[in-house]
Motif scaffolding. Sequence first.
Motif, PDB file in Angstrom:
ATOM      1  N   LEU A  40       3.217   0.389   0.158  1.00 32.90           N
ATOM      2  CA  LEU A  40       2.093   0.837   0.999  1.00 32.90           C
ATOM      3  C   LEU A  40       2.072   2.564   1.274  1.00 32.90           C
ATOM      4  CD1 LEU A  40       1.033  -1.714   3.581  1.00 32.90           C
ATOM      5  CD2 LEU A  40      -0.099  -1.258   1.362  1.00 32.90           C
ATOM      6  N   ARG A  41       3.320   3.172   0.980  1.00 34.29           N
ATOM      7  CA  ARG A  41       3.583   4.242   1.548  1.00 34.29           C
ATOM      8  C   ARG A  41       2.647   5.272   0.781  1.00 34.29           C
ATOM      9  NH1 ARG A  41       9.614   5.803   0.836  1.00 34.29           N
ATOM     10  NH2 ARG A  41       9.302   5.065  -1.277  1.00 34.29           N
ATOM     11  N   PRO A  42       2.374   5.335  -0.432  1.00 34.74           N
ATOM     12  CA  PRO A  42       1.346   6.220  -0.912  1.00 34.74           C
ATOM     13  C   PRO A  42      -0.171   6.293  -0.270  1.00 34.74           C
ATOM     14  CG  PRO A  42       2.604   5.092  -2.874  1.00 34.74           C
ATOM     15  CD  PRO A  42       2.943   4.459  -1.477  1.00 34.74           C
ATOM     16  N   TYR A  43      -0.400   4.832  -0.227  1.00 35.04           N
ATOM     17  CA  TYR A  43      -1.711   4.625   0.376  1.00 35.04           C
ATOM     18  C   TYR A  43      -1.845   5.434   1.907  1.00 35.04           C
ATOM     19  CZ  TYR A  43      -5.813   2.638   2.926  1.00 35.04           C
ATOM     20  OH  TYR A  43      -6.957   2.393   3.311  1.00 35.04           O
ATOM     21  N   ILE A  44      -0.728   5.028   2.582  1.00 31.60           N
ATOM     22  CA  ILE A  44      -0.604   5.517   3.981  1.00 31.60           C
ATOM     23  C   ILE A  44      -0.608   6.875   3.994  1.00 31.60           C
ATOM     24  CG2 ILE A  44       0.607   5.538   6.175  1.00 31.60           C
ATOM     25  CD1 ILE A  44       1.513   2.797   5.296  1.00 31.60           C
ATOM     26  N   ASN A  45       0.329   7.755   3.050  1.00 30.80           N
ATOM     27  CA  ASN A  45       0.332   9.083   3.145  1.00 30.80           C
ATOM     28  C   ASN A  45      -0.966   9.753   2.736  1.00 30.80           C
ATOM     29  OD1 ASN A  45       3.088   8.819   3.873  1.00 30.80           O
ATOM     30  ND2 ASN A  45       3.783   9.140   1.552  1.00 30.80           N
ATOM     31  N   GLU A  92      -5.780  12.924   4.317  1.00 32.31           N
ATOM     32  CA  GLU A  92      -6.946  12.752   4.247  1.00 32.31           C
ATOM     33  C   GLU A  92      -7.769  13.030   5.804  1.00 32.31           C
ATOM     34  OE1 GLU A  92      -8.623   9.787   1.916  1.00 32.31           O
ATOM     35  OE2 GLU A  92      -7.833  10.769   0.095  1.00 32.31           O
ATOM     36  N   THR A  93      -7.145  12.301   6.759  1.00 32.78           N
ATOM     37  CA  THR A  93      -7.799  12.025   7.901  1.00 32.78           C
ATOM     38  C   THR A  93      -7.539  13.350   8.605  1.00 32.78           C
ATOM     39  OG1 THR A  93      -7.613   9.672   8.042  1.00 32.78           O
ATOM     40  CG2 THR A  93      -8.249  10.683   9.829  1.00 32.78           C
ATOM     41  N   THR A  94      -6.366  13.847   8.777  1.00 28.89           N
ATOM     42  CA  THR A  94      -5.781  15.108   9.548  1.00 28.89           C
ATOM     43  C   THR A  94      -5.908  16.200   8.863  1.00 28.89           C
ATOM     44  OG1 THR A  94      -3.762  14.544   8.542  1.00 28.89           O
ATOM     45  CG2 THR A  94      -4.259  13.394  10.542  1.00 28.89           C
ATOM     46  N   GLY A  95      -6.224  16.481   7.576  1.00 28.01           N
ATOM     47  CA  GLY A  95      -6.327  17.657   6.843  1.00 28.01           C
ATOM     48  C   GLY A  95      -4.853  18.188   6.809  1.00 28.01           C
ATOM     49  N   ARG A  96      -4.088  17.620   7.003  1.00 23.89           N
ATOM     50  CA  ARG A  96      -2.614  18.222   6.883  1.00 23.89           C
ATOM     51  C   ARG A  96      -1.841  17.286   5.948  1.00 23.89           C
ATOM     52  NH1 ARG A  96      -1.051  20.563  11.800  1.00 23.89           N
ATOM     53  NH2 ARG A  96      -2.975  21.497  12.570  1.00 23.89           N
ATOM     54  N   GLU A  97      -0.496  17.721   5.537  1.00 20.07           N
ATOM     55  CA  GLU A  97       0.036  16.770   4.333  1.00 20.07           C
ATOM     56  C   GLU A  97       1.033  16.112   5.381  1.00 20.07           C
ATOM     57  OE1 GLU A  97       3.488  17.334   1.024  1.00 20.07           O
ATOM     58  OE2 GLU A  97       2.359  19.223   1.656  1.00 20.07           O
ATOM     59  N   PHE A  98       0.821  14.687   5.041  1.00 20.48           N
ATOM     60  CA  PHE A  98       1.759  13.869   5.829  1.00 20.48           C
ATOM     61  C   PHE A  98       2.431  13.090   4.918  1.00 20.48           C
ATOM     62  CE2 PHE A  98       2.178   9.410   7.326  1.00 20.48           C
ATOM     63  CZ  PHE A  98       2.979   9.692   8.367  1.00 20.48           C
ATOM     64  N   ALA A  99       3.749  12.721   5.106  1.00 19.55           N
ATOM     65  CA  ALA A  99       4.708  11.995   4.294  1.00 19.55           C
ATOM     66  C   ALA A  99       5.611  11.142   4.778  1.00 19.55           C
ATOM     67  CB  ALA A  99       5.185  12.898   3.172  1.00 19.55           C
ATOM     68  N   ILE A 100       5.698   9.765   4.273  1.00 22.17           N
ATOM     69  CA  ILE A 100       7.003   9.027   4.779  1.00 22.17           C
ATOM     70  C   ILE A 100       7.735   8.919   3.533  1.00 22.17           C
ATOM     71  CG2 ILE A 100       7.479   6.758   5.242  1.00 22.17           C
ATOM     72  CD1 ILE A 100       4.964   6.430   6.634  1.00 22.17           C
ATOM     73  N   ARG A 101       8.775   9.674   3.570  1.00 24.65           N
ATOM     74  CA  ARG A 101       9.678   9.748   2.321  1.00 24.65           C
ATOM     75  C   ARG A 101      10.913   8.584   2.252  1.00 24.65           C
ATOM     76  NH1 ARG A 101       9.532  15.757   3.870  1.00 24.65           N
ATOM     77  NH2 ARG A 101       8.159  16.706   2.410  1.00 24.65           N
ATOM     78  N   GLY A 102      11.000   7.952   3.363  1.00 29.72           N
ATOM     79  CA  GLY A 102      12.007   7.128   3.359  1.00 29.72           C
ATOM     80  C   GLY A 102      11.361   5.767   3.474  1.00 29.72           C
TER      81      GLY A 102
END
Length: 682
Positions: A40-45, A50-60
């Motif tokens: 689910l990480r790609p979907y959540i990221n 998209e919602t915040t307008g910022r780049e969000f990432a869970i890399r681990g």
Amino acid sequence: MHVAAIDMKTSRPLKIVGWILLGITVIVILFFLLFDWNMLRPYINRKVSETTGREFAIRGDLDVKFHRGLDSERGWRRYVPRPYISANDVTMSNPTWSTVGPQMAGVQRVEVGVRILPLLTKDVVITDLRLAAPDIAVQRLEDGRNSWTFKDNGPSQWNVDIQRLSFNSGKLRYADQPLGIDLRADARTIDGQQPAPAAGVPPYGLAFTLSGTYNKAKITGGGKAGAVLSLTGEDITFPIEAEASAGQNKLGLRGVIRDPRSPSGFALKMELAGASMADLYGLTGVLLPETPPYSTRGELLGKKDGDFWTFTYKDFTGKVGASDLAGTLTYAQRKPRPFLSGALTSKQLRLADLGPTVGAHTGAGTKEAGRIKAPPPGKALPAEGFNTEKWGALDADVKFSGKRIVRTHDIPLEDLETTIRMKNKVLTLTPLSFGMAGGRITSNIRLDGSGKTLDAGARLAARGLKIRELFPKLQSMQASFGEVNGDGVLAGKGNTVAAMLGTSHGEINAVVTEGTVSQFILELAGLNVANAIFVKIFGDKQMMLNCVAAQTTVRNGRANIDRFVLDSEDAVVNMSGYVDLASERLDLDVRPKTKGARVLSLRTPLYARGTFTDPKVGPQAGPLALKAGAAVALATVNPLAALLPLINVDKAPDTNCGAEIKEATKPPKVNAKTPPKPATAR
């Protein structure tokens, strides 16, 4: 038998439903235990970005596990399993304009405990939020943009409630251009067992250091704090101890932060010191004047009611320059403006320590030189401007009382009492009452800062001012007695005291009855040289004052002397002319008349002309020249005849003091722009 058959038929479907529910529960649990959440990480990221307008990432790794509730929770909720979401190496980017770094937040590991049932009503109840090594960098620009406000997608339909926050070593950078601050904090976990700061308070778990700049001054400091911050529960406490300095500004905090929604809120011992109280505006939003260095010590209390905080600086004591202050102030957040209330007292207050608030110039020859604007060359009236742009920052209702108010080189004021109110950018002091020269002055002052130009008005009443105390350095007046009573009303516009007076309109009236005045002063006023010398050699005495009456009309900053008469048993003195407050010039004629014969009298009209900073006072040249010319001409005939022009045998008629006083005691005309008459005038 028939009834039993029905019961057996009914219970069979119920058992089937029970087994189905149990099976679904097992399947759900097995799903949570066996599902690879990293899928689910790609979907959540993507969704969060998209919602915040910022780049969000869970890399681990991303994982979900079920745990029982916290032992600190009460009731059945602690036994209900809840999902704990953990994620490693989580980052959120800063906006592209940020200068504090590309990453707004980065965390080595995040663990979040969430209650399931409140999600049905769109309430996200986070029971436990644990952060490992957070690294946060946020920023606010001069135009109001900040990095912690995300893309505006309208109001959220979800409510978020974080109940418990814990973290270990981490970093924080906060840059705020409007405040002129760039603060860095580095925290680390305290190794070993730390003693609790007080009974019933958890031990310190973190130590931190502070660095950066505040208004270009270097920030240094540090302290200790708890490792776990509970945001719910009235019995939870979070200890903190911190000290920081930036140039001459110093802050010290020590105490306990409690749940802000509880009746106790938080209570901290606070010490605050700085170069000027005006520097506190950026940090507190409270508008204070430019002052000399200050220091205070008291208790800071905080409580949250709904969306708003209330802060109270309780029972504080302090010094501002050579003045002392004490009291309690409360700052309440509210709409449309915050509200400041409380009471202040002072045993000794120097007006110079309040600087331009009272139109005082305090810079010359002091450490704060250059902070306070001096009057232009050749000018005497205060030229420091009132900064009304910030008056809309808050409303206020503060009572002040001062035992002794010191004015440099002037008569001190005593027992000052006033209530300072600010509402909709209108500042009032109603009433402003103080003792002066053995009497009392009561006034109402109103300053309307809602426009570009300050609209000012004042009404005052003076009662019982002692003549001898009005002239404390004039030896000849020390034996005089009598009281001055007066009333005045003025209204003007301008952003400086000089501008207000230079545009003012109004009236000022004053009378003196049943007093005495120095004979020496009267003889000098009449230029009766022989009598003045006689009095000085053989001793001065007091002459009975029948009356003094004065009326002044002010128009466009020009105060015209409509009436001034001084009648004593020995002389009558009349004055005419004007004092121009706009150009700071005066042109006055003083005409003394004696009530008896005088030898060697140069009695002639006197003048006072020139500027406030360089007045010229002396006898009018024309009449004096005539007397001198006559004396010279007669001296050619007989030297003794030269004395004839210097002998005065005229007798001034007595003044109708009753009529003069009646006119001078008429109340000044009320102006709609000036405050109402003071309620009391003792």
